[in-house]
Design an enzyme around this catalytic site. Sequence first.
Site, PDB file in Angstrom:
ATOM      1  N   CYS A 198       0.834  -1.194   0.000  1.00 25.29           N
ATOM      2  CA  CYS A 198       0.000   0.000   0.000  1.00 25.29           C
ATOM      3  C   CYS A 198       0.876   1.254   0.000  1.00 25.29           C
ATOM      4  O   CYS A 198       1.853   1.296   0.729  1.00 25.29           O
ATOM      5  CB  CYS A 198      -0.888  -0.026   1.245  1.00 25.29           C
ATOM      6  SG  CYS A 198      -2.035   1.350   1.340  1.00 25.29           S
ATOM      7  N   PRO A 199       0.567   2.223  -0.817  1.00 19.71           N
ATOM      8  CA  PRO A 199      -0.619   2.368  -1.662  1.00 19.71           C
ATOM      9  C   PRO A 199      -0.391   1.964  -3.112  1.00 19.71           C
ATOM     10  O   PRO A 199      -1.238   2.219  -3.964  1.00 19.71           O
ATOM     11  CB  PRO A 199      -0.896   3.870  -1.577  1.00 19.71           C
ATOM     12  CG  PRO A 199       0.487   4.469  -1.581  1.00 19.71           C
ATOM     13  CD  PRO A 199       1.319   3.488  -0.745  1.00 19.71           C
TER      14      PRO A 199
END
Length: 82
Positions: free
Chosen positions: A18-19
Amino acid sequence: MSVEHDITETLDVKGMNCPMPVVKTKQTIDELNVDEVLEVLATDAGSMSDIDGWTESTDGVELLEQVDADGVYKHYVRKTDA
């Protein structure tokens, strides 16, 4: 059990956290035409909720399905005309 999708393109974001899976998915879906389907392959378990949340809050995309296939998370996202 996975439903067969007419996949236009496959995006491999395995090993990214992430992200980045969402960022790369957005970049790739922007290049597709309406009704084309992007298959996203990820190893980040968080991608299940991240991509779901992104599609829920983003116009022009629809999450068709998510599959956990032995540690590889498969996401099927269709570009819509919204």
